[in-house]
Design an enzyme around this catalytic site. Sequence first.
Site, PDB file in Angstrom:
ATOM      1  N   CYS A 127       0.763  -1.281   0.109  1.00  6.79           N
ATOM      2  CA  CYS A 127      -0.164  -0.166   0.039  1.00  6.79           C
ATOM      3  C   CYS A 127       0.960   1.156  -0.140  1.00  6.79           C
ATOM      4  CB  CYS A 127      -1.029   0.076   1.055  1.00  6.79           C
ATOM      5  SG  CYS A 127      -2.004  -1.399   1.396  1.00  6.79           S
ATOM      6  N   HIS A 267      -2.991   7.476   3.025  1.00  6.07           N
ATOM      7  CA  HIS A 267      -3.524   6.153   2.607  1.00  6.07           C
ATOM      8  C   HIS A 267      -4.928   5.989   3.367  1.00  6.07           C
ATOM      9  CE1 HIS A 267      -3.724   2.047   1.482  1.00  6.07           C
ATOM     10  NE2 HIS A 267      -3.587   1.519   2.531  1.00  6.07           N
ATOM     11  N   ASN A 297     -10.106   0.293   0.735  1.00  8.06           N
ATOM     12  CA  ASN A 297      -8.605   0.604   0.734  1.00  8.06           C
ATOM     13  C   ASN A 297      -8.279  -0.010  -0.558  1.00  8.06           C
ATOM     14  OD1 ASN A 297      -5.845   0.084   0.806  1.00  8.06           O
ATOM     15  ND2 ASN A 297      -5.933  -0.892   3.098  1.00  8.06           N
TER      16      ASN A 297
HETATM   17  O1  UT7 Z   1      -3.846  -1.182   3.771  1.00 12.77           O
HETATM   18  C1  UT7 Z   1      -2.760  -1.610   4.760  1.00 12.77           C
HETATM   19  C2  UT7 Z   1      -2.936  -1.170   5.937  1.00 12.77           C
HETATM   20  N1  UT7 Z   1      -4.199  -1.763   6.490  1.00 12.77           N
HETATM   21  C3  UT7 Z   1      -4.974  -1.442   7.462  1.00 12.77           C
HETATM   22  O2  UT7 Z   1      -4.314  -0.179   7.828  1.00 12.77           O
HETATM   23  C4  UT7 Z   1      -5.879  -2.115   8.278  1.00 12.77           C
HETATM   24  C5  UT7 Z   1      -5.519  -1.997   9.670  1.00 12.77           C
HETATM   25  N2  UT7 Z   1      -6.553  -2.480  10.668  1.00 12.77           N
HETATM   26  C6  UT7 Z   1      -7.859  -2.173  10.723  1.00 12.77           C
HETATM   27  O3  UT7 Z   1      -8.312  -1.227  10.014  1.00 12.77           O
HETATM   28  C7  UT7 Z   1      -8.959  -2.714  11.942  1.00 12.77           C
HETATM   29  O4  UT7 Z   1      -7.988  -3.498  12.496  1.00 12.77           O
HETATM   30  C8  UT7 Z   1     -10.027  -3.806  11.071  1.00 12.77           C
HETATM   31  C9  UT7 Z   1     -11.001  -2.758  10.347  1.00 12.77           C
HETATM   32  C10 UT7 Z   1      -9.369  -4.709  10.315  1.00 12.77           C
HETATM   33  C11 UT7 Z   1     -10.560  -4.474  12.185  1.00 12.77           C
HETATM   34  O5  UT7 Z   1     -11.113  -3.463  13.116  1.00 12.77           O
HETATM   35  P1  UT7 Z   1     -10.757  -3.595  14.736  1.00 12.77           P
HETATM   36  O6  UT7 Z   1     -11.483  -2.735  15.485  1.00 12.77           O
HETATM   37  O7  UT7 Z   1      -9.453  -3.908  15.024  1.00 12.77           O
HETATM   38  O8  UT7 Z   1     -11.794  -5.204  15.051  1.00 12.77           O
HETATM   39  P2  UT7 Z   1     -10.876  -6.449  15.492  1.00 12.77           P
HETATM   40  O9  UT7 Z   1      -9.928  -7.116  14.582  1.00 12.77           O
HETATM   41  O10 UT7 Z   1     -10.312  -6.348  16.906  1.00 12.77           O
HETATM   42  O11 UT7 Z   1     -12.062  -7.372  15.702  1.00 12.77           O
HETATM   43  C12 UT7 Z   1     -13.192  -6.962  16.561  1.00 12.77           C
HETATM   44  C13 UT7 Z   1     -14.375  -8.128  16.372  1.00 12.77           C
HETATM   45  C14 UT7 Z   1     -13.830  -9.407  16.391  1.00 12.77           C
HETATM   46  O12 UT7 Z   1     -14.816 -10.230  17.080  1.00 12.77           O
HETATM   47  P3  UT7 Z   1     -14.631 -10.741  18.482  1.00 12.77           P
HETATM   48  O13 UT7 Z   1     -13.572 -11.462  18.481  1.00 12.77           O
HETATM   49  O14 UT7 Z   1     -14.374  -9.575  19.440  1.00 12.77           O
HETATM   50  O15 UT7 Z   1     -15.833 -11.474  18.865  1.00 12.77           O
HETATM   51  C15 UT7 Z   1     -14.032  -9.952  14.700  1.00 12.77           C
HETATM   52  O16 UT7 Z   1     -14.113 -11.198  14.821  1.00 12.77           O
HETATM   53  O17 UT7 Z   1     -15.180  -7.875  15.155  1.00 12.77           O
HETATM   54  C16 UT7 Z   1     -15.207  -8.926  14.462  1.00 12.77           C
HETATM   55  N3  UT7 Z   1     -15.122  -8.686  13.160  1.00 12.77           N
HETATM   56  C17 UT7 Z   1     -16.324  -8.404  12.450  1.00 12.77           C
HETATM   57  N4  UT7 Z   1     -17.565  -8.241  12.580  1.00 12.77           N
HETATM   58  C18 UT7 Z   1     -18.410  -8.141  11.796  1.00 12.77           C
HETATM   59  C19 UT7 Z   1     -14.110  -8.710  12.199  1.00 12.77           C
HETATM   60  N5  UT7 Z   1     -14.502  -8.244  11.043  1.00 12.77           N
HETATM   61  C20 UT7 Z   1     -15.879  -8.241  11.195  1.00 12.77           C
HETATM   62  C21 UT7 Z   1     -16.841  -7.857  10.067  1.00 12.77           C
HETATM   63  N6  UT7 Z   1     -17.837  -7.736  10.472  1.00 12.77           N
HETATM   64  N7  UT7 Z   1     -16.623  -7.600   8.816  1.00 12.77           N
END
Ligand code: UT7
Length: 340
Positions: A127, A267, A297
């Site tokens: 990215c 980004h 993204n």
């Molecule tokens: O381009 C390169 C750089 N990339 C990035 O910068 C991306 C960086 N990361 C992020 O943007 C975020 O970490 C995410 C958007 C990917 C995830 O957000 P988060 O607030 O960090 O959520 P998390 O991964 O901690 O997940 C929280 C919960 C989990 O459930 P439990 O374990 O708490 O029960 C996930 O399973 O949300 C769940 N979850 C979802 N729920 C509904 C993960 N994806 C989804 C989804 N819909 N699509």
Amino acid sequence: MTAAAQLKPVVAAPTRTVSIVASGAYVPPGIRTNADLEKMVDTSDEWIYSRTGIRERHIAEDHEATSDMAAEAARRALADAHLGPDQIDLILVATCTPDMTFPSTACFVQQQLGATHAACLDLSAACAGFLYALDVGRQYVASGQLNTVLVIGAEKMSTVMDWTDRTTCVLFGDGAGAAILQATDASHGVWPAVLGADGSLNKLLAIPGGGSREPFSQQVLDDKRHCLKMAGREVFKHAVTNMAAAAQEALQRSGACIEDVACIIPHQANARIIQAIGQRIGAPIEQFYLNVDRYGNTSAASVIMALDEAARNGRIQRGDLVLLVVFGGGFTWAATLLEW
Ligand code: UT7
């Protein structure tokens, strides 16, 4: 006298100011909304929008490859610059979703444009690729070795998504952006970039299968290791820390302060990441340009697509000081100041 002694000496060329003289962008017409994704995986519009700021993303047709989108963005930039394809000296494409392992995507773009005088090269920094490529192109023009460089960020991320994995498939989209670099009499143009990388964290964001480490096999396909894998929460933290630090270093090197910057174009991965960067560098969210809501993204394409859009809708004007900052797999990151 030896043959080498008869050659002309290499004379260092004077450094020239380099500007983005024109830009262009292209997204495929097909849109996949959060509501569409609700029908594919266990997710909701509420979760996606509140966690990322994304409402929809563009998805290319099966027949449309990365180079097709890249060439269309390039045509728009060339039209903007009133330049013909035969005037391009170098085509640099930043992508992690090339048409093929080789030839380079830049070669396919050259063919489509009819840019027969251009050298062609792809650059891989995930990215962060566009700003790495911009810096490479800038140096060719600054040194006087080349006059016109076409720098493209283009991705068909939809081809590397596991469409059953809700933690990644809701985040990415397809698109392309292009910039044309030339020497100008602007006072600053594009500054040398702050570039960084940490290869020790390569596993946190990667497409592990299908390369020489894990060549294609039935196992790779069954385990979907040819698709993007990401430890989202970890990537989030590193993205904030490194983009904020790179932005601050770019400002410090130039002698500018954050108040001098008319627009920060980051980004476009996640609106919450952008907010967190703003808090660290003392910039209100209004100072940033955001379009992640409409494109998701788009990896290497995101920052140039956003820059092009900001220029076309008047958010930035010629002469404005603009700060670009990116982060991606590798990890890789970069920040560049430019006088638009
Ligand atoms: O381009 C390169 C750089 N990339 C990035 O910068 C991306 C960086 N990361 C992020 O943007 C975020 O970490 C995410 C958007 C990917 C995830 O957000 P988060 O607030 O960090 O959520 P998390 O991964 O901690 O997940 C929280 C919960 C989990 O459930 P439990 O374990 O708490 O029960 C996930 O399973 O949300 C769940 N979850 C979802 N729920 C509904 C993960 N994806 C989804 C989804 N819909 N699509």
